[in-house]
Design a protein around this motif. Structure first.
Motif: not given
Length: 90
Positions: A26-36
């Motif tokens: 999910l980090v690779e997808d550019g998601k924020t910590r809140h989105e993760i």
């Protein structure tokens, strides 16, 4: 490719746990910590803990091997730069 498939592949080729691999994908997808946190149904602080563990594990891998996979190195940089460190108390 969906994050779940990438997470499975990452878990197989790295020293990361299944949950860490999901966070990593999910980090690779550019998601924020809140989105993760929302996606994986966990607290933001738990996401931060997983990101710190990922960073530590990748540092160990990098320190003990001659080569590191380019994708892993790029991810390491992303995670390293995305971890928020609380300010020091005065």
């Amino acid at each position: 490719m969906g994050y779940e498939k990438r997470a499975e592949e990452l878990a197989n080729k790295t020293v990361l746990t299944e949950t860490e691999s999901r966070v990593q994908a999910l980090v690779e997808d550019g998601k924020t910590r809140h989105e993760i946190a929302d996606k994986l149904d966990m607290a933001v602080s738990t996401v931060d803990t997983h990101k710190q563990r990922i960073k530590r594990r990748l540092e160990q891998v990098q320190g003990t091997t001659e080569e590191i996979d380019l994708d892993e190195a790029q991810l390491y940089d992303r995670i390293k730069n995305s971890i928020t460190t609380p300010p020091l108390k005065k």
